[in-house]
Design an enzyme around this catalytic site. Structure first.
Site, mmCIF file in Angstrom:
data_model
loop_
_atom_site.group_PDB
_atom_site.id
_atom_site.type_symbol
_atom_site.label_atom_id
_atom_site.label_comp_id
_atom_site.label_asym_id
_atom_site.label_seq_id
_atom_site.Cartn_x
_atom_site.Cartn_y
_atom_site.Cartn_z
ATOM 1 N N LYS A 82 -0.649 -71.306 24.931
ATOM 2 C CA LYS A 82 -1.633 -70.597 24.098
ATOM 3 C C LYS A 82 -0.997 -69.412 23.374
ATOM 4 O O LYS A 82 -1.145 -69.260 22.166
ATOM 5 C CB LYS A 82 -2.792 -70.102 24.971
ATOM 6 C CG LYS A 82 -3.659 -69.063 24.303
ATOM 7 C CD LYS A 82 -4.625 -68.434 25.283
ATOM 8 C CE LYS A 82 -5.317 -67.230 24.715
ATOM 9 N NZ LYS A 82 -4.513 -65.991 24.740
ATOM 10 N N ASN A 83 -0.294 -68.571 24.126
ATOM 11 C CA ASN A 83 0.192 -67.342 23.506
ATOM 12 C C ASN A 83 1.336 -67.579 22.520
ATOM 13 O O ASN A 83 1.590 -66.733 21.662
ATOM 14 C CB ASN A 83 0.574 -66.310 24.573
ATOM 15 C CG ASN A 83 -0.666 -65.715 25.229
ATOM 16 O OD1 ASN A 83 -1.777 -65.881 24.725
ATOM 17 N ND2 ASN A 83 -0.485 -65.042 26.357
ATOM 18 N N ARG A 132 -7.937 -61.830 19.658
ATOM 19 C CA ARG A 132 -6.898 -60.817 19.761
ATOM 20 C C ARG A 132 -5.764 -61.100 18.775
ATOM 21 O O ARG A 132 -5.283 -60.224 18.069
ATOM 22 C CB ARG A 132 -6.346 -60.847 21.191
ATOM 23 C CG ARG A 132 -5.454 -59.693 21.517
ATOM 24 C CD ARG A 132 -6.259 -58.470 21.802
ATOM 25 N NE ARG A 132 -5.484 -57.264 21.694
ATOM 26 C CZ ARG A 132 -5.985 -56.097 21.331
ATOM 27 N NH1 ARG A 132 -7.254 -55.993 21.035
ATOM 28 N NH2 ARG A 132 -5.235 -55.041 21.253
ATOM 29 N N CYS A 159 -10.039 -60.430 24.985
ATOM 30 C CA CYS A 159 -10.494 -60.027 26.317
ATOM 31 C C CYS A 159 -10.492 -58.510 26.434
ATOM 32 O O CYS A 159 -9.620 -57.832 25.883
ATOM 33 C CB CYS A 159 -9.578 -60.614 27.383
ATOM 34 S SG CYS A 159 -9.696 -62.400 27.494
ATOM 35 N N ARG A 201 -7.251 -51.279 24.392
ATOM 36 C CA ARG A 201 -6.103 -52.094 23.979
ATOM 37 C C ARG A 201 -5.571 -51.546 22.654
ATOM 38 O O ARG A 201 -5.878 -52.058 21.581
ATOM 39 C CB ARG A 201 -6.497 -53.578 23.858
ATOM 40 C CG ARG A 201 -6.892 -54.181 25.187
ATOM 41 C CD ARG A 201 -7.149 -55.675 25.093
ATOM 42 N NE ARG A 201 -5.930 -56.450 24.999
ATOM 43 C CZ ARG A 201 -5.899 -57.783 25.020
ATOM 44 N NH1 ARG A 201 -7.011 -58.471 25.131
ATOM 45 N NH2 ARG A 201 -4.752 -58.435 24.929
ATOM 46 N N GLN A 206 1.666 -49.334 18.558
ATOM 47 C CA GLN A 206 3.053 -49.794 18.403
ATOM 48 C C GLN A 206 3.189 -50.796 17.248
ATOM 49 O O GLN A 206 4.222 -50.858 16.585
ATOM 50 C CB GLN A 206 3.579 -50.401 19.711
ATOM 51 C CG GLN A 206 3.623 -49.403 20.864
ATOM 52 C CD GLN A 206 4.445 -48.164 20.534
ATOM 53 O OE1 GLN A 206 5.612 -48.254 20.153
ATOM 54 N NE2 GLN A 206 3.838 -46.988 20.660
ATOM 55 N N ASP A 233 -1.335 -61.919 33.462
ATOM 56 C CA ASP A 233 -2.303 -62.993 33.196
ATOM 57 C C ASP A 233 -2.478 -63.936 34.387
ATOM 58 O O ASP A 233 -3.309 -64.852 34.332
ATOM 59 C CB ASP A 233 -1.887 -63.789 31.944
ATOM 60 C CG ASP A 233 -2.130 -62.997 30.668
ATOM 61 O OD1 ASP A 233 -2.714 -61.898 30.732
ATOM 62 O OD2 ASP A 233 -1.735 -63.479 29.579
ATOM 63 N N ARG A 292 -11.416 -70.539 25.670
ATOM 64 C CA ARG A 292 -10.513 -69.907 24.697
ATOM 65 C C ARG A 292 -9.063 -70.281 24.990
ATOM 66 O O ARG A 292 -8.242 -70.302 24.078
ATOM 67 C CB ARG A 292 -10.605 -68.380 24.806
ATOM 68 C CG ARG A 292 -11.779 -67.745 24.108
ATOM 69 C CD ARG A 292 -11.608 -66.241 24.116
ATOM 70 N NE ARG A 292 -10.227 -65.920 23.856
ATOM 71 C CZ ARG A 292 -9.545 -64.929 24.416
ATOM 72 N NH1 ARG A 292 -10.130 -64.128 25.268
ATOM 73 N NH2 ARG A 292 -8.271 -64.724 24.138
HETATM 74 C C1 UD1 Z 1 -0.385 -60.228 25.384
HETATM 75 C C2 UD1 Z 1 -1.106 -61.477 25.843
HETATM 76 C C3 UD1 Z 1 -2.017 -61.134 27.021
HETATM 77 C C4 UD1 Z 1 -1.203 -60.456 28.135
HETATM 78 C C5 UD1 Z 1 -0.385 -59.303 27.593
HETATM 79 C C6 UD1 Z 1 0.584 -58.738 28.628
HETATM 80 C C7 UD1 Z 1 -1.265 -62.702 23.758
HETATM 81 C C8 UD1 Z 1 -2.143 -63.192 22.671
HETATM 82 N N1 UD1 Z 1 -1.862 -61.994 24.722
HETATM 83 O O1 UD1 Z 1 -1.381 -59.300 24.990
HETATM 84 O O2 UD1 Z 1 -2.595 -62.342 27.489
HETATM 85 O O3 UD1 Z 1 -2.088 -59.980 29.126
HETATM 86 O O4 UD1 Z 1 0.404 -59.721 26.463
HETATM 87 O O5 UD1 Z 1 1.438 -59.740 29.089
HETATM 88 O O6 UD1 Z 1 -0.081 -62.949 23.780
HETATM 89 N N2 UD1 Z 1 0.092 -51.284 24.293
HETATM 90 C C9 UD1 Z 1 0.116 -50.035 23.697
HETATM 91 N N3 UD1 Z 1 0.224 -49.990 22.333
HETATM 92 C C10 UD1 Z 1 0.314 -51.118 21.557
HETATM 93 C C11 UD1 Z 1 0.297 -52.372 22.181
HETATM 94 C C12 UD1 Z 1 0.186 -52.417 23.558
HETATM 95 O O7 UD1 Z 1 0.025 -49.013 24.362
HETATM 96 O O8 UD1 Z 1 0.416 -50.986 20.334
HETATM 97 C C13 UD1 Z 1 -0.027 -51.357 25.766
HETATM 98 C C14 UD1 Z 1 -1.278 -52.095 26.218
HETATM 99 O O9 UD1 Z 1 -2.387 -51.223 26.319
HETATM 100 C C15 UD1 Z 1 -0.836 -52.639 27.566
HETATM 101 C C16 UD1 Z 1 0.659 -52.934 27.365
HETATM 102 O O10 UD1 Z 1 1.055 -52.166 26.236
HETATM 103 O O11 UD1 Z 1 -0.974 -51.653 28.547
HETATM 104 C C17 UD1 Z 1 1.002 -54.371 27.110
HETATM 105 O O12 UD1 Z 1 0.249 -54.855 26.006
HETATM 106 P P1 UD1 Z 1 0.778 -56.052 25.096
HETATM 107 O O13 UD1 Z 1 2.005 -56.630 25.713
HETATM 108 O O14 UD1 Z 1 0.848 -55.585 23.691
HETATM 109 O O15 UD1 Z 1 -0.408 -57.088 25.234
HETATM 110 P P2 UD1 Z 1 -0.994 -58.050 24.116
HETATM 111 O O16 UD1 Z 1 0.082 -58.444 23.178
HETATM 112 O O17 UD1 Z 1 -2.259 -57.480 23.587
#
Ligand code: UD1
Length: 434
Positions: A22-23, A93, A117, A122, A126, A307, A399
């Protein structure tokens, strides 16, 4: 479907095929927007998130042609902005990957803040930092994101991520692909789907190196070309079936996996008394004896995946002794614990730490899927529990899990999906059992 009805207590036996990741799919479909030609994507999971992303591309003028159930041709030769996508982008997302791909393709982007989710806040700071470093102006307000590249094309830059972020790494990689010059992403995420995205982009003519390490170098190219790409299998879907048999007991063979991607999950299940054998592209998982307690901390890859945290915590709720789970990625990923308690689990949560006192058994109850993986955890709990469990709000599960009901039934589980709003669970189960 609205809900699943599960009669628990049956051990699982047989074989299950894992779908495409999925991801990876939700990164690669938006990236296809940058290709002036036909991308054939194989091993595509049939899940609602990928359907929505394909609908978004179609609204933007892409020709989307399903070749068979798991292969799609996406032709983005003639694409344009269409604000009608906003209704769909708000729901998922991964729609934020359109920021990178629109900037790459059009030199500008228009989309909404993403949905998905709810694990607490979130942030996307970055992602924004990355786009700005590549020379984009970013305007965010009223739920909309508007971005524009200076002089119509992004420019390569060196970007250090303050936090290891899958999403930011993916978005910057996508945006940098068609930028002028070289981009270096430092402190990059290393998840298998990051490598898959890099392989996809490279097979369409990009120059991405270092994916899978914490430094990724992208040398911008002028255009991408047609190609065919096969997605990797879904690490988390495979892990979910591993957890299901660990909880319910039995022996299953999980096909179409990359065992290396499952190492961290296999290691923890082995500590819990689960027997795992690896083949080239399958794992066999067997659990007959008692489950043992263990401690788990979720971390970015190659750490234990966040996850898988709800699914493994559910299994630990049936393990002898006390287990401690620490959520190292998200602030608020224990909402499902209230649902598990309704089934008799004994779990205390304090911030990012859950202390699980194993109980001999869970009892079926009406519960809700709070999000995608929490929903999978409820299904596992239902498979393990005595009596009937009704899992509501299963659209979250759909999803990200292709045909979870069919796959579990293939392993001998007594689970059905129903769309009736109400009705006696016993009767519905009996009707479907034939
Ligand atoms: C992706 C996955 C999700 C998984 C997560 C962590 C997809 C579509 N989703 O989510 O299923 O749970 O990786 O493995 O691939 N953060 C910041 N600033 C940012 C971005 C992230 O502070 O700009 C923080 C988030 O709050 C969190 C951590 O970084 O604490 C990791 O987030 P991130 O790896 O970005 O998760 P997603 O890409 O949203």
């Amino acid at each position: 479907m609205d809900k699943y009805i599960i009669k628990g207590g049956k051990k699982l036996y047989g074989e299950v095929e894992i779908s495409g990741a999925k991801n990876a799919a939700v990164a690669i479909i938006p990236a296809a927007l940058m290709v002036s030609g036909v991308c054939r994507i194989e091993n595509l999971p049939q899940i609602s998130d990928t359907d929505k992303l394909l609908d978004i591309l179609a609204l933007m003028g892409a020709k989307v042609n399903l070749v068979n159930k798991t292969t799609v041709d996406v032709d983005c030769t003639d694409v344009y902005f269409n604000d009608k996508i906003f209704e769909l982008t708000r729901d998922i997302r991964a729609s934020y990957y359109l920021i990178g791909s629109m900037l790459g393709r059009f030199g500008a982007a228009r989309t909404t803040m993403p949905g998905g989710c709810n694990f607490g806040v979130r942030p996307i700071d970055q992602h924004i930092k990355g786009m700005k470093a590549l020379g984009a102006t970013m305007n965010i307000g009223k739920g909309l994101i508007r971005a524009e590249a200076k002089d119509g094309r992004l420019k390569g830059a060196r970007i250090y991520l303050d936090k290891v972020s899958v999403g930011a790494t993916v978005n910057i990689m996508i945006a940098a692909t068609l930028a002028k010059g070289q981009t270096i992403i430092e402190n990059a995420a290393r998840e298998p789907h990051i490598v898959d995205l890099a392989n996809f982009l490279n097979s369409m003519g990009a120059d991405v190196r270092g994916a899978g390490t914490d430094v990724i170098k992208v040398r911008g190219v002028d255009s991408l070309h047609s190609g065919t790409y096969t997605l990797i299998p879904d690490q988390i879907e495979a892990g979910t079936y591993m957890a299901a048999v660990a909880g319910a007991g039995g022996e299953i063979r999980i096909n179409n996996v990359i065992p290396k991607h499952l190492d961290c999950i296999s290691a923890k299940l082995a500590e819990m008394g689960v027997e795992i054998e690896e083949g080239d592209d399958f794992v066999t998982v067997r659990r007959e004896g008692a489950l043992h307690h263990t401690n788990i901390k979720t971390l970015p890859y190659p750490g234990f995946p966040t996850d898988m945290q709800p699914q493994i915590s559910t299994v630990l709720s049936l393990a002898e002794g006390t287990s401690v789970v620490t959520e190292g990625v998200w602030d608020n990923r224990y909402k499902y614990v209230n649902e598990l308690r309704k089934m008799g689990a004994e779990i205390q949560v304090d911030g990012k730490i859950a202390v699980i006192e194993g109980v001999p058994n869970l009892t079926g109850a009406p519960v809700a899927a709070c999000d995608l993986r929490a929903g999978a955890a409820m299904v596992i709990a239902g498979l393990c529990a005595e009596g009937t469990t009704v899992v509501e709000d299963v659209e979250f599960i759909e999803r990200g899990y292709q045909d979870i009901v069919g796959k579990l039934r293939g392993l001998g589980a007594d689970i059905i999906a129903v769309s009736e709003p109400d009705g006696p669970a016993e009767k519905l189960t009996a009707v479907s059992a034939g």
